[in-house]
Design an enzyme around this catalytic site. Structure first.
Site: not given
Ligand SMILES: *[C@@H]1O[C@H](CO)[C@@H](O)[C@H](O)[C@H]1NC(C)=O
Ligand SMILES: *[C@@H]1O[C@H](CO)[C@@H](O)[C@H](O)[C@H]1NC(C)=O
Ligand SMILES: *[C@@H]1O[C@H](CO)[C@@H](O)[C@H](O)[C@H]1NC(C)=O
Ligand SMILES: *[C@@H]1O[C@H](CO)[C@@H](O)[C@H](O)[C@H]1NC(C)=O
Ligand SMILES: *[C@@H]1O[C@H](CO)[C@@H](O)[C@H](O)[C@H]1NC(C)=O
Ligand SMILES: *[C@@H]1O[C@H](CO)[C@@H](O)[C@H](O)[C@H]1NC(C)=O
Ligand SMILES: *[C@@H]1O[C@H](CO)[C@@H](O)[C@H](O)[C@H]1NC(C)=O
Ligand SMILES: *[C@@H]1O[C@H](CO)[C@@H](O)[C@H](O)[C@H]1NC(C)=O
Ligand SMILES: *[C@@H]1O[C@H](CO)[C@@H](O)[C@H](O)[C@H]1NC(C)=O
Ligand SMILES: *[C@@H]1O[C@H](CO)[C@@H](O)[C@H](O)[C@H]1NC(C)=O
Length: 507
Positions: A76, A310-311
């Site tokens: 994050c 974000d991921n």
């Protein structure tokens, strides 16, 4: 012997020329508006976009879906810092989710925040609005508290700390605002939606706006809106690919995972999988409400809307129950969909796009050039509106991660460590200080990944993602040494790149 350049040197996406007027041409005319929706931990590889029916139709079908979008770091705080700064972690220096790893640290605030993309947009006369999770340490006492309002934002509604759905605090333009757990008043995803609608009602006419919305979903604690709590009761985490497989030819952390998984681990991850999807339904509603509102006010045709995360995330891949800190596709791939003026509907594009490209793209829409900044990314604006333009796109990029660990042994999981973390459930540790790696990912004629670990084994993993999309077979012992050498050289170059040299395809 296969020449190394076959794999590393050639790949380029070269497209034919049809030049259209990019926003830079439109001097004197109001610039387009922008909306960015950033979800938290939403994968694209394991069906993370499946519940997003409205996003897929209102953004995807109305514009471009990028099939190869990546984060340069699958965690994050470093990832969000990359998005904001347009930089690889080795240039923004945010290493992990802790203050000591520069997550929202005073040095980040001094050095990077003043040159993050919103600052440029505001200078171009954009009215800027933020609501939702920012950086994991944001708003905490040692990070300047809620009074710290980063430069570049006109209206600021940022969550203190990590993702929560209820019982959280916000910094509302620098003042603390406490929330309880009443759905109608406090549910964070809905609150973000409502605040953005209020902003649209109140903003000054005649000026463009930039809205960034960062809902907590689908991050833990996976608290859905009450009306979605029973959804997906028959859904399980996908059982294909590397699910429940052994990571025996991989770095030490994967070799220690218990494979096959216990049924308690499998139950746990299936439950997490369902709950993640449930929380995403409110994000789907958020997007619908924004699109409808912009349509009502006749601003939709003048607004670019970006949707990303974000991921990625994993649920059972290589027998790792749940997390996101690995180098594999499920953790580094992210969704990316864009609609807006000049973008033809229902397109898919293969170009590798990185989260560090978003800032440069926003800048170009606002009439600025990335070459005037210290950002490492590259604007993909030309791909959006004139995909026939003869532009050269990257054929490879860097992923770099600094492992998180604990200084002390976990008393409940005494087998490994100190130095490990995320040992839940079943004491399968998913991170460690020495889970520190850097990879070159090539994506052109060849789809390959080469990774080096900073651990006691100097471990190397190599995947032919074309022939082995689930990255089961680490081919480091099978490939030509000259190929390994060329990849190692390319990695060294990327790890020290900055600004223009990160965009340089020459090796
Ligand atoms: C934090 O950022 C500062 C300033 O960029 C840098 O000097 C320092 O090395 C960074 N810390 C870590 C742990 O990377
Ligand atoms: C919110 O906090 C209150 C008071 O501490 C607690 O009773 C409640 O269970 C919490 N709600 C959630 C959803 O965590
Ligand atoms: C958001 O607005 C809707 C419609 O006005 C309202 O029903 C809902 O309770 C609001 N939710 C929050 C969290 O403010
Ligand atoms: C995991 O693999 C083991 C061994 O092949 C198998 O017995 C078990 O059913 C698998 N679990 C799941 C949930 O697929
Ligand atoms: C926008 O509103 C018009 C009617 O004014 C409608 O025809 C159109 O379908 C709406 N677009 C979306 C995306 O809802
Ligand atoms: C780049 O910076 C120069 C010098 O400050 C300025 O004159 C120019 O307008 C800028 N160009 C763009 C496109 O940002
Ligand atoms: C496209 O770019 C390539 C390489 O830069 C060049 O050789 C080619 O002539 C260009 N094609 C067109 C149609 O402009
Ligand atoms: C974050 O990075 C800093 C600097 O390298 C380190 O001291 C700290 O232990 C890291 N935090 C975790 C949880 O690994
Ligand atoms: C990585 O760190 C752990 C925990 O400190 C240690 O047990 C393990 O031997 C290390 N492995 C490698 C390959 O460095
Ligand atoms: C990767 O796999 C593809 C498809 O099987 C093959 O053509 C290519 O030669 C392989 N590359 C390497 C480096 O093994």
């Amino acid at each position: 012997m296969v020449p190394a350049t076959k794999y590393v040197g050639l790949g380029r996406f070269v497209l034919l020329a049809v030049l259209t007027c990019v926003p830079r041409c439109t001097t004197g005319v109001k610039r387009p508006n922008m909306v960015l929706i950033l979800s938290d931990d939403q994968d694209v590889e394991l069906g993370g976009m499946t519940p997003m029916k409205k996003v897929n139709s209102l953004i995807g079908d109305a514009g471009v879906t990028f099939l190869n979008a990546f984060t340069v770091v699958p965690l994050c705080c470093p990832s969000r810092s990359s998005l904001l700064s347009g930089k690889y972690p080795h240039n923004h220096m945010v290493r992990n989710n802790s203050l000591s790893g520069n997550c929202s640290s005073i040095l980040w605030q001094k050095i990077e925040e003043p040159q993050a993309f919103p600052v440029y947009l505001q200078k171009q006369d954009y009215q800027t609005f933020y609501a939702g999770k920012y950086l994991n340490q944001y708003g905490k006492k040692d990070a300047g508290g809620v009074a710290h309002k980063p430069p570049g934002w006109n209206v600021w509604n940022a969550l203190v700390g990590n993702s929560q759905y209820y019982n959280y605090s916000l910094s509302a333009d620098g003042k603390e605002e406490k929330h309880g757990d009443q759905y109608e008043k406090d549910y964070l995803t809905d609150l973000i939606t409502n605040r953005s609608i209020e902003f649209l009602n109140k903003k000054k006419p005649g000026k463009p706006f930039f809205i960034m919305l960062a809902p907590p979903s689908p991050h833990s604690p996976w608290t859905s809106a009450p009306q979605y709590a029973g959804f997906f009761s028959n859904v399980q985490a996908p059982r294909d690919g590397s699910f429940n497989q052994s990571g025996k030819n991989k770095h030490w952390l994967l070799r220690q995972a218990k494979s096959p998984m216990s049924s308690t681990s499998v139950d746990f991850l299936d439950n997490a999988f369902r709950k993640r999807w449930q929380t995403l339904l409110s994000v789907d509603d958020l997007v619908e409400k924004i699109v409808m509102k912009l349509n009502d006010t006749k601003e939709l045709d003048d607004t670019y809307i970006f949707y990303t995360s974000d991921n990625g995330y994993h649920t059972g891949q290589f027998s790792l129950p749940i997390d996101k800190r690995q180098l594999y596709e499920f953790d580094i791939r992210i969704p990316l969909l864009v609609r807006g003026p000049g973008i033809k509907p229902k397109q898919t594009l293969q170009h590798p796009i990185l989260n560090i490209d978003l800032g440069p793209t926003f800048l170009e829409i606002a009439g600025l050039a990335v070459s005037n900044t210290t950002m490492d990314g590259q604007s993909f604006f030309p791909l959006l509106t004139a995909p026939q333009t003869n532009i050269t796109w990257r054929s490879d990029f860097l992923v770099e991660y600094s492992g998180e660990g604990n200084e002390e042994k976990d008393p409940d999981c005494p087998v490994l460590g100190p130095g490990v973390s995320q040992c839940f459930p079943d004491c399968v540790c998913e991170d460690a200080f020495n889970n520190t790696y850097a990879c070159v990912r090539t994506l052109a004629e060849a789809s390959l990944q080469y990774c080096e670990f900073a651990d006691q084994e100097d471990y190397v993993e190599v995947y032919n993602v074309t022939s082995d999309p689930h990255q089961i077979d680490n081919i480091v012992k099978k490939v030509d040494p000259t190929f390994l050498q060329a990849m190692n050289q390319r990695l060294i170059k990327l790890q020290s790149c900055a600004a223009q040299s990160c965009r340089d395809n020459k090796r």
